[in-house]
Design a protein around this motif. Structure first.
Motif, short mmCIF file in Angstrom:
data_model
loop_
_atom_site.label_atom_id
_atom_site.label_comp_id
_atom_site.label_asym_id
_atom_site.label_seq_id
_atom_site.Cartn_x
_atom_site.Cartn_y
_atom_site.Cartn_z
N GLY A 1 -20.07 -17.25 -13.52
CA GLY A 1 -20.64 -16.43 -12.45
C GLY A 1 -19.99 -16.71 -11.11
N VAL A 2 -18.66 -16.90 -11.10
CA VAL A 2 -17.96 -17.20 -9.86
C VAL A 2 -16.87 -16.17 -9.60
CG1 VAL A 2 -18.40 -19.69 -9.98
CG2 VAL A 2 -16.29 -18.77 -10.93
N GLU A 3 -16.60 -15.96 -8.33
CA GLU A 3 -15.47 -15.18 -7.88
C GLU A 3 -14.23 -16.06 -8.06
OE1 GLU A 3 -12.97 -12.46 -6.51
OE2 GLU A 3 -15.12 -12.01 -6.68
N LEU A 4 -13.18 -15.52 -8.65
CA LEU A 4 -12.00 -16.33 -8.95
C LEU A 4 -11.07 -16.53 -7.77
CD1 LEU A 4 -11.12 -14.95 -12.48
CD2 LEU A 4 -12.15 -17.16 -11.92
N LYS A 5 -11.23 -15.76 -6.72
CA LYS A 5 -10.32 -15.86 -5.56
C LYS A 5 -10.31 -17.30 -5.04
CE LYS A 5 -9.35 -13.68 -1.07
NZ LYS A 5 -8.28 -14.57 -0.86
N GLY A 6 -9.12 -17.90 -5.06
CA GLY A 6 -8.95 -19.25 -4.55
C GLY A 6 -9.29 -20.37 -5.51
N VAL A 7 -9.73 -20.05 -6.73
CA VAL A 7 -10.02 -21.11 -7.70
C VAL A 7 -8.69 -21.77 -8.10
CG1 VAL A 7 -10.79 -21.56 -10.08
CG2 VAL A 7 -12.15 -20.09 -8.59
N PRO A 8 -8.59 -23.09 -8.00
CA PRO A 8 -7.34 -23.75 -8.38
C PRO A 8 -7.11 -23.68 -9.89
CG PRO A 8 -8.81 -25.27 -7.19
CD PRO A 8 -9.58 -24.03 -7.48
N VAL A 9 -5.88 -23.34 -10.25
CA VAL A 9 -5.46 -23.31 -11.65
C VAL A 9 -4.25 -24.23 -11.78
CG1 VAL A 9 -4.42 -21.89 -13.47
CG2 VAL A 9 -6.30 -20.97 -12.10
N VAL A 10 -4.27 -25.09 -12.78
CA VAL A 10 -3.18 -26.04 -13.01
C VAL A 10 -2.57 -25.78 -14.37
CG1 VAL A 10 -2.51 -28.46 -13.07
CG2 VAL A 10 -4.48 -27.75 -11.69
N GLY A 11 -1.24 -25.65 -14.39
CA GLY A 11 -0.53 -25.47 -15.64
C GLY A 11 0.88 -25.99 -15.53
N ASP A 12 1.58 -25.96 -16.67
CA ASP A 12 2.94 -26.51 -16.70
C ASP A 12 4.01 -25.44 -16.86
OD1 ASP A 12 2.23 -25.95 -19.42
OD2 ASP A 12 3.78 -27.35 -20.10
N ALA B 1 -2.67 -17.08 -13.20
CA ALA B 1 -3.48 -17.52 -12.07
C ALA B 1 -3.39 -16.52 -10.93
CB ALA B 1 -3.03 -18.91 -11.61
N ALA B 2 -2.16 -16.13 -10.58
CA ALA B 2 -1.96 -15.18 -9.48
C ALA B 2 -2.59 -13.83 -9.80
CB ALA B 2 -0.47 -15.03 -9.19
N ALA B 3 -2.46 -13.38 -11.06
CA ALA B 3 -3.03 -12.09 -11.45
C ALA B 3 -4.55 -12.08 -11.31
CB ALA B 3 -2.63 -11.74 -12.89
N ALA B 4 -5.17 -13.25 -11.47
CA ALA B 4 -6.62 -13.36 -11.36
C ALA B 4 -7.08 -13.67 -9.93
CB ALA B 4 -7.14 -14.44 -12.32
N GLY B 5 -6.13 -13.83 -9.01
CA GLY B 5 -6.48 -14.15 -7.64
C GLY B 5 -6.72 -15.63 -7.41
N CYS B 6 -6.31 -16.45 -8.38
CA CYS B 6 -6.51 -17.89 -8.28
C CYS B 6 -5.37 -18.54 -7.50
CB CYS B 6 -6.60 -18.50 -9.68
SG CYS B 6 -8.00 -17.93 -10.66
N GLU B 7 -5.51 -19.83 -7.26
CA GLU B 7 -4.53 -20.63 -6.51
C GLU B 7 -3.67 -21.38 -7.52
OE1 GLU B 7 -5.57 -24.61 -4.37
OE2 GLU B 7 -6.20 -22.95 -3.07
N PRO B 8 -2.36 -21.03 -7.65
CA PRO B 8 -1.52 -21.64 -8.69
C PRO B 8 -0.97 -23.01 -8.32
CG PRO B 8 -0.30 -19.90 -7.56
CD PRO B 8 -1.67 -19.94 -6.94
N HIS B 9 -1.10 -23.95 -9.26
CA HIS B 9 -0.58 -25.32 -9.11
C HIS B 9 0.21 -25.67 -10.36
CE1 HIS B 9 -3.03 -26.53 -5.57
NE2 HIS B 9 -3.84 -25.61 -6.04
N LEU B 10 1.50 -25.95 -10.19
CA LEU B 10 2.38 -26.32 -11.31
C LEU B 10 2.49 -27.83 -11.38
CD1 LEU B 10 4.49 -25.22 -13.45
CD2 LEU B 10 6.21 -25.75 -11.70
N VAL B 11 2.34 -28.38 -12.59
CA VAL B 11 2.60 -29.81 -12.80
C VAL B 11 3.95 -29.96 -13.48
CG1 VAL B 11 0.22 -30.65 -12.78
CG2 VAL B 11 1.18 -29.76 -14.91
#
Length: 188
Positions: free
Chosen positions: A115-126, A134-144
């Motif tokens: 039940g959350v808005e995804l804008k700005g939610v951090p997403v971490v992937g490799d 992440a970008a398509a969903a409006g999230c904040e992309p973080h690459l490890v």
């Protein structure tokens, strides 16, 4: 609610070109479980969004996937951590689904569940697909720089990565960044 979305293979556990097919093959990356526990202790809920095309390819079944996740949950609990939900796409690239990363379907399901808005939610992937989803969903992309991300050590990211993609050595470095930054302001 403070929510972070993590990729699984190459981000939390070691990846393999031959797929992770059993609990015996599922091995956490150094510091990853402690990083999740650190996020939890700072009040973050953790969800996983993972492409698992090995299911669609017949390389393992849902029982094996559940056994891998049971191992992860058990090891996490020993570190005082937890994952609140696991979302996975069982399809192959040829299936044309909407849940396979780089599409945003898994992230949308997570947003609905929590039940959350995804804008700005951090997403971490490799990998690139994680960042594109992440970008398509409006999230904040973080690459490890673990798993597939290791190829980008010491060099600039290609322009195919979404603008604003942040880079971290590993999940522990991301957790340090996340826990150390100011809490987001509630939206009015």
């Amino acid at each position: 609610m403070k929510l972070v979305i993590l990729d699984r293979d190459g981000t939390i556990n070691a990846d393999s070109d031959d797929y992770i097919k059993s609990p015996q093959e599922w091995e956490p990356l150094p510091g990853a479980l402690e990083a999740i526990a650190r996020m939890n202790h700072a009040g973050w809920h953790v969800a996983i969004a993972s492409n698992q095309s090995g299911l669609g390819r017949g390389l393992f079944d849902v029982a094996a996937l559940n056994a891998m996740h049971a191992k992860m949950h058990k090891l996490l609990a020993a570190h005082g951590g937890r994952v609140d939900a696991i979302f996975y796409c069982p399809h192959t690239p040829e299936d044309g689904c909407s849940c396979r990363k780089p599409l945003a379907g898994l992230f949308e399901q997570i947003g609905e569940r929590f039940g959350v808005e995804l804008k700005g939610v951090p997403v971490v992937g490799d990998g690139l697909r994680d960042m594109q989803a992440a970008a398509a969903a409006g999230c904040e992309p973080h690459l490890v720089l673990t798993g597939k991300g290791a190829e980008f050590r010491g060099c600039a990211l290609p322009e195919t990565f979404p603008p604003g993609t942040r880079v971290h050595e590993d999940l522990a470095a991301f957790a340090e960044h996340l826990v150390g930054r100011p809490a987001p302001r509630p939206q009015a």
